[in-house]
Motif scaffolding. Structure first.
Motif, PDB file in Angstrom:
ATOM      1  N   ALA A 143      21.158  -6.659   5.449  1.00  0.00           N
ATOM      2  CA  ALA A 143      20.817  -5.287   6.736  1.00  0.00           C
ATOM      3  C   ALA A 143      19.410  -5.009   5.309  1.00  0.00           C
ATOM      4  N   ILE A 144      19.079  -4.963   4.083  1.00  0.00           N
ATOM      5  CA  ILE A 144      18.048  -4.602   3.767  1.00  0.00           C
ATOM      6  C   ILE A 144      16.900  -5.124   4.049  1.00  0.00           C
ATOM      7  N   ILE A 145      16.432  -6.574   4.935  1.00  0.00           N
ATOM      8  CA  ILE A 145      15.527  -7.134   5.407  1.00  0.00           C
ATOM      9  C   ILE A 145      15.934  -6.990   7.294  1.00  0.00           C
ATOM     10  N   GLU A 146      16.756  -6.881   7.537  1.00  0.00           N
ATOM     11  CA  GLU A 146      16.830  -6.207   8.427  1.00  0.00           C
ATOM     12  C   GLU A 146      15.969  -4.686   8.748  1.00  0.00           C
ATOM     13  N   THR A 147      16.543  -3.512   7.910  1.00  0.00           N
ATOM     14  CA  THR A 147      15.728  -2.242   8.162  1.00  0.00           C
ATOM     15  C   THR A 147      14.778  -2.376   7.484  1.00  0.00           C
ATOM     16  N   LEU A 148      13.895  -2.956   6.684  1.00  0.00           N
ATOM     17  CA  LEU A 148      12.544  -3.071   6.037  1.00  0.00           C
ATOM     18  C   LEU A 148      11.673  -3.865   7.292  1.00  0.00           C
ATOM     19  N   GLN A 149      12.373  -4.929   7.567  1.00  0.00           N
ATOM     20  CA  GLN A 149      11.156  -5.523   9.359  1.00  0.00           C
ATOM     21  C   GLN A 149      10.827  -4.330  10.238  1.00  0.00           C
ATOM     22  N   ALA A 150      11.656  -3.747  10.723  1.00  0.00           N
ATOM     23  CA  ALA A 150      11.598  -2.769  11.573  1.00  0.00           C
ATOM     24  C   ALA A 150      10.930  -1.833  11.152  1.00  0.00           C
ATOM     25  N   VAL A 151      10.780  -0.812   9.993  1.00  0.00           N
ATOM     26  CA  VAL A 151       9.480  -0.142   9.804  1.00  0.00           C
ATOM     27  C   VAL A 151       8.549  -1.284   9.319  1.00  0.00           C
ATOM     28  N   LYS A 152       8.101  -2.368   9.657  1.00  0.00           N
ATOM     29  CA  LYS A 152       7.222  -3.432   9.058  1.00  0.00           C
ATOM     30  C   LYS A 152       6.609  -3.117   7.455  1.00  0.00           C
ATOM     31  N   VAL A 153       7.962  -3.087   6.739  1.00  0.00           N
ATOM     32  CA  VAL A 153       8.253  -3.763   5.644  1.00  0.00           C
ATOM     33  C   VAL A 153       7.596  -4.935   4.985  1.00  0.00           C
ATOM     34  N   PRO A 154       6.946  -5.617   3.898  1.00  0.00           N
ATOM     35  CA  PRO A 154       7.132  -7.577   3.925  1.00  0.00           C
ATOM     36  C   PRO A 154       8.498  -7.488   3.172  1.00  0.00           C
ATOM     37  N   CYS A 155       9.340  -8.336   3.812  1.00  0.00           N
ATOM     38  CA  CYS A 155      10.500  -8.354   2.506  1.00  0.00           C
ATOM     39  C   CYS A 155      10.873  -9.555   2.867  1.00  0.00           C
ATOM     40  N   GLY A 156      12.112 -10.629   2.728  1.00  0.00           N
ATOM     41  CA  GLY A 156      12.452 -11.393   2.424  1.00  0.00           C
ATOM     42  C   GLY A 156      13.319 -12.571   2.406  1.00  0.00           C
ATOM     43  N   PRO A 157      13.816 -13.251   2.384  1.00  0.00           N
ATOM     44  CA  PRO A 157      14.909 -14.163   1.012  1.00  0.00           C
ATOM     45  C   PRO A 157      14.400 -14.833   0.717  1.00  0.00           C
ATOM     46  N   ILE A 158      14.981 -15.599  -0.557  1.00  0.00           N
ATOM     47  CA  ILE A 158      14.680 -16.429  -1.198  1.00  0.00           C
ATOM     48  C   ILE A 158      15.139 -17.713  -0.825  1.00  0.00           C
ATOM     49  N   ASN A 213       1.057  -0.803  -0.487  1.00  0.00           N
ATOM     50  CA  ASN A 213      -0.310   0.068   0.223  1.00  0.00           C
ATOM     51  C   ASN A 213       0.794   1.062   0.028  1.00  0.00           C
ATOM     52  N   ASP A 214       0.329   2.452  -0.128  1.00  0.00           N
ATOM     53  CA  ASP A 214       0.826   3.267  -0.271  1.00  0.00           C
ATOM     54  C   ASP A 214       2.111   4.061   1.351  1.00  0.00           C
ATOM     55  N   GLN A 215       1.138   4.242   2.408  1.00  0.00           N
ATOM     56  CA  GLN A 215       1.907   4.140   3.509  1.00  0.00           C
ATOM     57  C   GLN A 215       3.095   3.419   3.688  1.00  0.00           C
ATOM     58  N   GLN A 216       2.909   1.975   3.203  1.00  0.00           N
ATOM     59  CA  GLN A 216       4.175   0.865   3.044  1.00  0.00           C
ATOM     60  C   GLN A 216       5.239   1.566   1.692  1.00  0.00           C
ATOM     61  N   PHE A 217       4.780   1.953   0.734  1.00  0.00           N
ATOM     62  CA  PHE A 217       5.325   2.594   0.131  1.00  0.00           C
ATOM     63  C   PHE A 217       7.372   3.750   0.105  1.00  0.00           C
ATOM     64  N   GLN A 218       6.237   4.910   1.655  1.00  0.00           N
ATOM     65  CA  GLN A 218       6.425   5.923   2.174  1.00  0.00           C
ATOM     66  C   GLN A 218       7.805   5.182   3.202  1.00  0.00           C
ATOM     67  N   ARG A 219       7.305   4.374   3.948  1.00  0.00           N
ATOM     68  CA  ARG A 219       8.384   3.787   4.978  1.00  0.00           C
ATOM     69  C   ARG A 219       9.355   2.850   3.883  1.00  0.00           C
ATOM     70  N   PHE A 220       9.087   2.230   3.095  1.00  0.00           N
ATOM     71  CA  PHE A 220      10.273   2.157   2.087  1.00  0.00           C
ATOM     72  C   PHE A 220      11.183   2.844   1.965  1.00  0.00           C
ATOM     73  N   CYS A 221      10.849   3.831   1.230  1.00  0.00           N
ATOM     74  CA  CYS A 221      11.747   4.205   0.544  1.00  0.00           C
ATOM     75  C   CYS A 221      12.818   4.919   1.593  1.00  0.00           C
ATOM     76  N   GLN A 222      11.669   5.510   2.797  1.00  0.00           N
ATOM     77  CA  GLN A 222      13.301   6.362   4.132  1.00  0.00           C
ATOM     78  C   GLN A 222      13.821   5.428   4.388  1.00  0.00           C
ATOM     79  N   ALA A 223      13.159   4.131   4.428  1.00  0.00           N
ATOM     80  CA  ALA A 223      14.321   3.441   5.125  1.00  0.00           C
ATOM     81  C   ALA A 223      15.167   2.698   3.841  1.00  0.00           C
ATOM     82  N   VAL A 224      15.473   3.099   2.669  1.00  0.00           N
ATOM     83  CA  VAL A 224      16.337   2.417   1.960  1.00  0.00           C
ATOM     84  C   VAL A 224      17.326   3.981   1.331  1.00  0.00           C
TER      85      VAL A 224
END
Length: 400
Positions: free
Chosen positions: A312-327, A262-273
């Motif tokens: 590092a990406i996974i840890e950062t995004l999980q901290a701001v509740k943006v869905p992410c994960g490994p393969i 969703n749009d809120q997750q996108f905002q948090r994602f951009c800040q996190a990276v």
């Protein structure tokens, strides 16, 4: 392998005339739920075709294993009963089991069991309470009813291969027999619904399921995307047709999944990276806009993420509740702490003449009152032939 509780389907008897994957998937599920499943196997062919679909095979003392990994994936909690339907003795045995059964599952070509008197019309007339499920490639009706059906053909005919794979590459099947497996799941749902109807009314019925029908049904959003827009969906690799960014991205040391919903997750994602400029760009303010400018945004994100470490990406995004994960590889997935906590792998002792256990994928259903049963490892061919005299006399079925 159980805590002694009875399964939800304890006392239900299944006559399994199926082979390969779709039908066996359904009957294994019924067995996991507590039903007694008699798997009929042809002695002329050595049983279910998939017994020979290897390697790998389970080890045996005689060195002649008919327990391929493929066969074991869909045939636990069953009794292997040899019966040659071309003989009167074989037909008599199957008809005797049918007289005790609540459910019949078969995947012969339409009309293929009529010459044996084991078709749905004959058996349902003799046993009005019988739930009889027929699985075929294209169903019991339609212009293609007589064509054979295999998973790969169903994936091709039903449209899923046109959506799978690299956008610039060839159409690609899903890595496992998903058309077969999903048809088996639909079959199990239909059987249980028909069983409830039978228990309420005494009336059985015939269920007609096709690999191609069920595969088309689980086109899900891409199917309705086409029906709504009139635009034929196309391959996008790992990208999502309706959400951006929802994709796999290369990192400095591997790959990462990013699933912005969703749009809120996108905002948090951009800040996190550390790309606040993307969050402020009017082209990306809404998901509809991000879809419009998908290619530009994806290039920007790829350039950013490829400079960062995966963990590092996974840890950062999980901290701001943006869905992410490994393969994960299959090995990674099945060895994960989550898999261990949820019993994704079960270790079943063999009950044939050979020593040792087999490891199988666990059933994901978690019941609070009637837990899934793991009471019989996949059988050797004809392992339960000793039950035949009793089955011909119509005894109470073995208790799970």
């Amino acid at each position: 392998m159980t805590d002694g509780s009875k399964g939800a389907l304890t006392g239900v008897v299944v006559l399994d005339l199926s082979r390969i994957l779709a039908g066996p998937t359904a009957t294994q599920m019924l067995g996991d739920l507590g039903a007694t499943v008699y798997k009929i196997e042809n002695p002329k062919t050595g049983g279910d075709d998939t017994r020979a679909w290897g390697p790998p095979y389970a080890e045996t003392q005689d060195g002649n294993s008919d327990l391929s990994a493929y066969f074991m994936a869909a045939n636990r909690n069953k009794y292997s009963i040899p019966a040659d339907l071309s003989t009167k003795e074989g037909r008599d045995l199957v008809q005797a089991i049918a007289a005790q059964a609540d459910i019949v599952v078969e995947n012969y070509k339409p009309g293929g069991l009529e010459k044996y008197g084991l078709d749905h019309a004959t058996l349902c007339a003799a046993h009005p309470g019988l739930v009889y499920c027929s699985i075929s490639g294209f169903g019991q009706t339609g212009p293609n009813r007589d064509k054979p059906g295999y998973d790969l053909m169903a994936q091709g005919y039903g449209g899923i291969m046109s959506l799978t794979g690299d956008p610039e590459g060839a159409p690609t099947k899903v890595g496992v027999g998903i058309a077969d497996v999903m048809c088996g799941m639909y079959a199990c749902i239909a059987i249980l619904a028909a069983l409830r109807h039978r228990d309420a009314t005494g009336e059985g019925q015939h269920i007609d399921l096709a690999l191609v029908d069920t595969q088309m049904a689980w086109l899900i959003n891409e199917g309705t995307n086409y029906l709504t827009s009139g635009q034929n969906p196309r391959r996008r690799g790992n990208a999502h047709p309706n959400i951006v960014p929802y994709d796999v991205f290369a990192t400095r040391d591997g790959h990462v999944i990013v699933a912005v919903g969703n749009d809120q997750q996108f905002q948090r994602f951009c800040q996190a990276v550390q790309r606040p400029d993307l969050a402020q760009d009017t082209r990306y303010q809404t998901n509809a806009q991000r879809i419009k400018y998908r290619n530009i945004l994806t290039k920007e994100l790829s350039a950013t993420l490829t400079k960062l470490d995966r963990d590092a990406i996974i840890e950062t995004l999980q901290a701001v509740k943006v869905p992410c994960g490994p393969i994960h590889t299959v090995a990674d997935a099945l060895a994960s702490d989550q898999a261990q906590a949820r019993d994704a792998v079960v270790n079943m002792p063999r009950d044939d003449t050979t020593a040792g256990n087999v490891q199988l994928l666990g059933n994901p259903i978690k019941f609070s009152k009637t837990p899934v049963q793991y009471h019989r490892a996949p059988p050797r061919f004809g392992q339960d032939a000793h039950l035949i005299p009793g089955l011909l006399k119509g005894p109470k079925p073995p208790q799970n």
